[in-house]
Design a protein around this motif. Structure first.
Motif, PDB file in Angstrom:
ATOM      1  N   SER A  13       0.812  -1.220   0.000  1.00  0.00           N
ATOM      2  CA  SER A  13       0.000   0.000   0.000  1.00  0.00           C
ATOM      3  C   SER A  13       0.842   1.265   0.000  1.00  0.00           C
ATOM      4  CB  SER A  13      -0.927   0.004   1.230  1.00  0.00           C
ATOM      5  OG  SER A  13      -0.168   0.065   2.422  1.00  0.00           O
ATOM      6  N   SER A  14       2.160   1.126   0.077  1.00  0.00           N
ATOM      7  CA  SER A  14       2.996   2.316   0.290  1.00  0.00           C
ATOM      8  C   SER A  14       4.446   2.037  -0.087  1.00  0.00           C
ATOM      9  CB  SER A  14       2.878   2.670   1.785  1.00  0.00           C
ATOM     10  OG  SER A  14       3.870   3.553   2.204  1.00  0.00           O
ATOM     11  N   ILE A  16       8.187   1.234  -0.945  1.00  0.00           N
ATOM     12  CA  ILE A  16       8.900   0.323  -1.839  1.00  0.00           C
ATOM     13  C   ILE A  16       7.943  -0.723  -2.423  1.00  0.00           C
ATOM     14  CG2 ILE A  16      10.773  -1.392  -1.972  1.00  0.00           C
ATOM     15  CD1 ILE A  16      12.093   0.155   0.431  1.00  0.00           C
ATOM     16  N   ARG A  36      -2.187  -3.663   6.364  1.00  0.00           N
ATOM     17  CA  ARG A  36      -3.169  -3.565   7.456  1.00  0.00           C
ATOM     18  C   ARG A  36      -4.144  -2.409   7.257  1.00  0.00           C
ATOM     19  NH1 ARG A  36       0.917  -2.548  12.094  1.00  0.00           N
ATOM     20  NH2 ARG A  36       1.530  -1.203  10.365  1.00  0.00           N
ATOM     21  N   GLY A  37      -3.645  -1.232   6.924  1.00  0.00           N
ATOM     22  CA  GLY A  37      -4.492  -0.037   6.889  1.00  0.00           C
ATOM     23  C   GLY A  37      -5.412  -0.044   5.675  1.00  0.00           C
ATOM     24  N   ASP A  56      -2.983  -8.327   8.873  1.00  0.00           N
ATOM     25  CA  ASP A  56      -1.774  -8.080   9.668  1.00  0.00           C
ATOM     26  C   ASP A  56      -0.922  -9.343   9.580  1.00  0.00           C
ATOM     27  OD1 ASP A  56       0.203  -7.768  11.519  1.00  0.00           O
ATOM     28  OD2 ASP A  56      -1.121  -7.207  13.173  1.00  0.00           O
ATOM     29  N   LEU A  57       0.154  -9.277   8.841  1.00  0.00           N
ATOM     30  CA  LEU A  57       0.946 -10.485   8.562  1.00  0.00           C
ATOM     31  C   LEU A  57       1.833 -10.883   9.738  1.00  0.00           C
ATOM     32  CD1 LEU A  57       1.752  -9.743   4.822  1.00  0.00           C
ATOM     33  CD2 LEU A  57       0.054 -11.337   5.752  1.00  0.00           C
ATOM     34  N   ASN A  82       7.588  -7.927   1.499  1.00  0.00           N
ATOM     35  CA  ASN A  82       8.079  -6.561   1.711  1.00  0.00           C
ATOM     36  C   ASN A  82       7.506  -5.906   2.966  1.00  0.00           C
ATOM     37  OD1 ASN A  82       8.905  -3.691   0.662  1.00  0.00           O
ATOM     38  ND2 ASN A  82       6.700  -3.591   0.948  1.00  0.00           N
ATOM     39  N   TYR A 146      15.313  -4.286  14.894  1.00  0.00           N
ATOM     40  CA  TYR A 146      15.098  -4.290  13.437  1.00  0.00           C
ATOM     41  C   TYR A 146      16.266  -5.009  12.765  1.00  0.00           C
ATOM     42  CZ  TYR A 146      14.508  -2.234   8.725  1.00  0.00           C
ATOM     43  OH  TYR A 146      14.345  -2.037   7.371  1.00  0.00           O
ATOM     44  N   LYS A 150      16.192  -8.459  10.632  1.00  0.00           N
ATOM     45  CA  LYS A 150      16.606  -8.427   9.221  1.00  0.00           C
ATOM     46  C   LYS A 150      17.785  -9.378   8.990  1.00  0.00           C
ATOM     47  CE  LYS A 150      13.802  -5.341   7.239  1.00  0.00           C
ATOM     48  NZ  LYS A 150      12.915  -5.672   6.124  1.00  0.00           N
ATOM     49  N   VAL A 179      15.747   4.677   2.272  1.00  0.00           N
ATOM     50  CA  VAL A 179      14.778   5.074   1.237  1.00  0.00           C
ATOM     51  C   VAL A 179      13.725   5.927   1.955  1.00  0.00           C
ATOM     52  CG1 VAL A 179      13.155   4.252  -0.511  1.00  0.00           C
ATOM     53  CG2 VAL A 179      15.133   2.843   0.079  1.00  0.00           C
ATOM     54  N   THR A 181      10.424   6.955   2.916  1.00  0.00           N
ATOM     55  CA  THR A 181       9.060   6.410   2.793  1.00  0.00           C
ATOM     56  C   THR A 181       8.249   6.819   4.027  1.00  0.00           C
ATOM     57  OG1 THR A 181       9.686   4.360   3.891  1.00  0.00           O
ATOM     58  CG2 THR A 181       9.849   4.367   1.489  1.00  0.00           C
ATOM     59  N   HIS A 186      13.563   9.223   7.317  1.00  0.00           N
ATOM     60  CA  HIS A 186      15.001   9.557   7.311  1.00  0.00           C
ATOM     61  C   HIS A 186      15.213  11.070   7.341  1.00  0.00           C
ATOM     62  CE1 HIS A 186      16.199   5.415   6.844  1.00  0.00           C
ATOM     63  NE2 HIS A 186      15.442   5.279   5.778  1.00  0.00           N
TER      64      HIS A 186
HETATM   65  N1  LIG Z   1      12.713   2.801   3.756  1.00  0.00           N
HETATM   66  C1  LIG Z   1      13.913   2.331   4.070  1.00  0.00           C
HETATM   67  O1  LIG Z   1      14.855   3.085   4.396  1.00  0.00           O
HETATM   68  C2  LIG Z   1      14.158   0.850   4.023  1.00  0.00           C
HETATM   69  C3  LIG Z   1      15.473   0.385   3.939  1.00  0.00           C
HETATM   70  C4  LIG Z   1      15.710  -0.979   3.911  1.00  0.00           C
HETATM   71  C5  LIG Z   1      14.647  -1.860   3.953  1.00  0.00           C
HETATM   72  N2  LIG Z   1      13.380  -1.403   4.044  1.00  0.00           N
HETATM   73  C6  LIG Z   1      12.279  -2.365   4.112  1.00  0.00           C
HETATM   74  O2  LIG Z   1      11.397  -2.120   3.049  1.00  0.00           O
HETATM   75  C7  LIG Z   1      10.111  -2.650   3.392  1.00  0.00           C
HETATM   76  C8  LIG Z   1       9.045  -1.624   3.014  1.00  0.00           C
HETATM   77  O3  LIG Z   1       9.202  -0.466   3.812  1.00  0.00           O
HETATM   78  P1  LIG Z   1       8.962   1.010   3.231  1.00  0.00           P
HETATM   79  O4  LIG Z   1      10.196   1.770   3.530  1.00  0.00           O
HETATM   80  O5  LIG Z   1       8.463   0.964   1.852  1.00  0.00           O
HETATM   81  O6  LIG Z   1       7.870   1.541   4.268  1.00  0.00           O
HETATM   82  P2  LIG Z   1       6.334   1.966   4.069  1.00  0.00           P
HETATM   83  O7  LIG Z   1       6.183   2.911   2.930  1.00  0.00           O
HETATM   84  O8  LIG Z   1       5.894   2.420   5.399  1.00  0.00           O
HETATM   85  O9  LIG Z   1       5.617   0.585   3.669  1.00  0.00           O
HETATM   86  C9  LIG Z   1       5.461  -0.447   4.587  1.00  0.00           C
HETATM   87  C10 LIG Z   1       4.343  -1.344   4.074  1.00  0.00           C
HETATM   88  O10 LIG Z   1       4.222  -2.508   4.928  1.00  0.00           O
HETATM   89  C11 LIG Z   1       2.864  -2.575   5.428  1.00  0.00           C
HETATM   90  N3  LIG Z   1       2.868  -3.231   6.741  1.00  0.00           N
HETATM   91  C12 LIG Z   1       3.494  -2.810   7.869  1.00  0.00           C
HETATM   92  N4  LIG Z   1       3.254  -3.663   8.873  1.00  0.00           N
HETATM   93  C13 LIG Z   1       2.476  -4.663   8.363  1.00  0.00           C
HETATM   94  C14 LIG Z   1       1.881  -5.822   8.909  1.00  0.00           C
HETATM   95  N5  LIG Z   1       2.028  -6.138  10.205  1.00  0.00           N
HETATM   96  N6  LIG Z   1       1.160  -6.631   8.093  1.00  0.00           N
HETATM   97  C15 LIG Z   1       0.979  -6.305   6.779  1.00  0.00           C
HETATM   98  N7  LIG Z   1       1.517  -5.218   6.208  1.00  0.00           N
HETATM   99  C16 LIG Z   1       2.241  -4.398   6.992  1.00  0.00           C
HETATM  100  C17 LIG Z   1       2.429  -1.106   5.452  1.00  0.00           C
HETATM  101  O11 LIG Z   1       1.020  -0.933   5.475  1.00  0.00           O
HETATM  102  P3  LIG Z   1       0.203  -0.879   6.876  1.00  0.00           P
HETATM  103  O12 LIG Z   1       1.036  -0.079   7.835  1.00  0.00           O
HETATM  104  O13 LIG Z   1      -1.085  -0.255   6.519  1.00  0.00           O
HETATM  105  O14 LIG Z   1       0.064  -2.301   7.293  1.00  0.00           O
HETATM  106  C18 LIG Z   1       2.994  -0.638   4.125  1.00  0.00           C
HETATM  107  O15 LIG Z   1       2.192  -1.089   3.049  1.00  0.00           O
HETATM  108  C19 LIG Z   1      10.171  -2.994   4.884  1.00  0.00           C
HETATM  109  O16 LIG Z   1      10.355  -4.375   5.047  1.00  0.00           O
HETATM  110  C20 LIG Z   1      11.420  -2.252   5.356  1.00  0.00           C
HETATM  111  O17 LIG Z   1      12.012  -2.861   6.475  1.00  0.00           O
HETATM  112  C21 LIG Z   1      13.107  -0.058   4.075  1.00  0.00           C
END
Ligand SMILES: NC(=O)c1ccc[n+]([C@@H]2O[C@H](COP(=O)([O-])OP(=O)(O)OC[C@H]3O[C@@H](n4cnc5c(N)ncnc54)[C@H](OP(=O)(O)O)[C@@H]3O)[C@@H](O)[C@H]2O)c1
Length: 252
Positions: A13-14, A16, A36-37, A56-57, A82, A146, A150, A179, A181, A186
């Motif tokens: 939903s958001s 990456i 979830r949202g 909620d996974l 993801n 975290y 990971k 990234v 998001t 950040h």
């Molecule tokens: N952004 C960075 O700097 C970065 C760097 C390295 C790795 N990552 C990884 O990239 C992935 C995506 O993160 P993002 O940065 O793109 O953040 P984001 O934009 O906040 O996206 C996170 C996504 O995961 C969903 N989510 C969170 N908790 C969940 C749950 N319990 N069950 C189902 N869905 C869930 C969120 O939706 P809801 O909250 O509505 O559930 C949202 O769709 C994550 O695994 C993160 O650890 C991010």
């Protein structure tokens, strides 16, 4: 009757996940976004014209809902593991609940979602993209639970790459650096004169992951130069710890 083909993106939903979903959708398969949202997910589903599942996974009920949803699906050409979020409680808070929650979402959800999708992944000779992180190989004390979760996801994903190849499923371990998001804005890095250049956006991250997928890479970093941090952690852990302590003194 032709078997239904479905691309699955958790956390779609958001950020990456949504950027990956945009790039991975194709005419010969349906697309499913899971999060979830409900409101943000519905908006993403409308924008991409695809199906959505609120789940909620990190919970048994969420995994059961996704498993039920996948029951009639014959082929999964791509699964993107993801879903995730930050876990920032310092280690000295000794918070076992946060440690458990991080493991449940960032590691166990990958294992459980992949298990639910497995027969259809094998039937499609499909691909799994596990969105891990540079924090899956480097641990500096920032977001320690975290990083620990990971690390588990990274070890599992690397092992799965080897095992899955034997049955024709390709597994890519993707390791983004910072990234910008929703859950990971950040702000401090982006406000810094030099370090802001280390932060990329979700579109650039997804583009790099898709490039690595097209080349059937086992593992990739976004951007690739983050690999240096992994090497430094392995060969000079003392220097990495000193740098981490210094950055902690400076940025908190
Ligand atoms: N952004 C960075 O700097 C970065 C760097 C390295 C790795 N990552 C990884 O990239 C992935 C995506 O993160 P993002 O940065 O793109 O953040 P984001 O934009 O906040 O996206 C996170 C996504 O995961 C969903 N989510 C969170 N908790 C969940 C749950 N319990 N069950 C189902 N869905 C869930 C969120 O939706 P809801 O909250 O509505 O559930 C949202 O769709 C994550 O695994 C993160 O650890 C991010």
């Amino acid at each position: 009757m032709a078997q239904r083909s479905l691309i699955v993106v958790t956390g779609g939903s958001s950020g990456i996940g949504l950027a990956l979903a945009r790039r991975l959708r194709r005419p010969d398969a349906d697309l499913l976004l899971v999060a979830r949202g409900a409101d943000r997910l519905a908006a993403a589903g409308r924008a991409l014209g695809c199906e959505t599942l609120v789940a909620d996974l990190a919970s048994d009920t969420g995994i059961a809902a996704l498993t039920a949803h996948l029951a009639g699906v014959g082929r999964i050409p791509v699964l993107v593991n993801n879903a995730g979020g930050p876990f920032r409680t310092p280690l000295l808070a000794h918070d076992p609940d946060e440690a458990r929650e991080a493991i449940e979402l960032l590691y166990l959800a990958m294992v459980r979602v992949t298990a639910a999708a497995w027969p259809a992944l094998v039937a499609a000779g499909g691909s799994v993209i596990n969105v891990v992180s540079v924090a899956g190989t480097v641990s500096t004390g920032a977001s320690p639970h975290y990083a620990a979760a990971k690390h588990a996801a990274s070890a599992w994903s690397r092992g799965l790459h080897v095992e899955a190849a034997a049955v024709g499923v390709h597994v890519l371990t993707a390791n983004p650096g910072p990234v910008a998001t929703a859950a990971f804005p950040h702000e401090q890095l982006r406000g810094h004169r030099w370090l802001r250049h280390a932060v990329i956006d979700d579109e650039r991250c997804a583009e790099a992951i898709c490039r690595a997928l097209a080349r059937r890479r086992a593992e990739s970093f976004q951007p690739e130069w983050w690999r240096i941090a992994t090497v430094a952690q392995a060969v000079a852990p003392g220097t990495m710890a000193r740098l981490a302590r210094r950055s902690r003194e400076r940025f908190g």
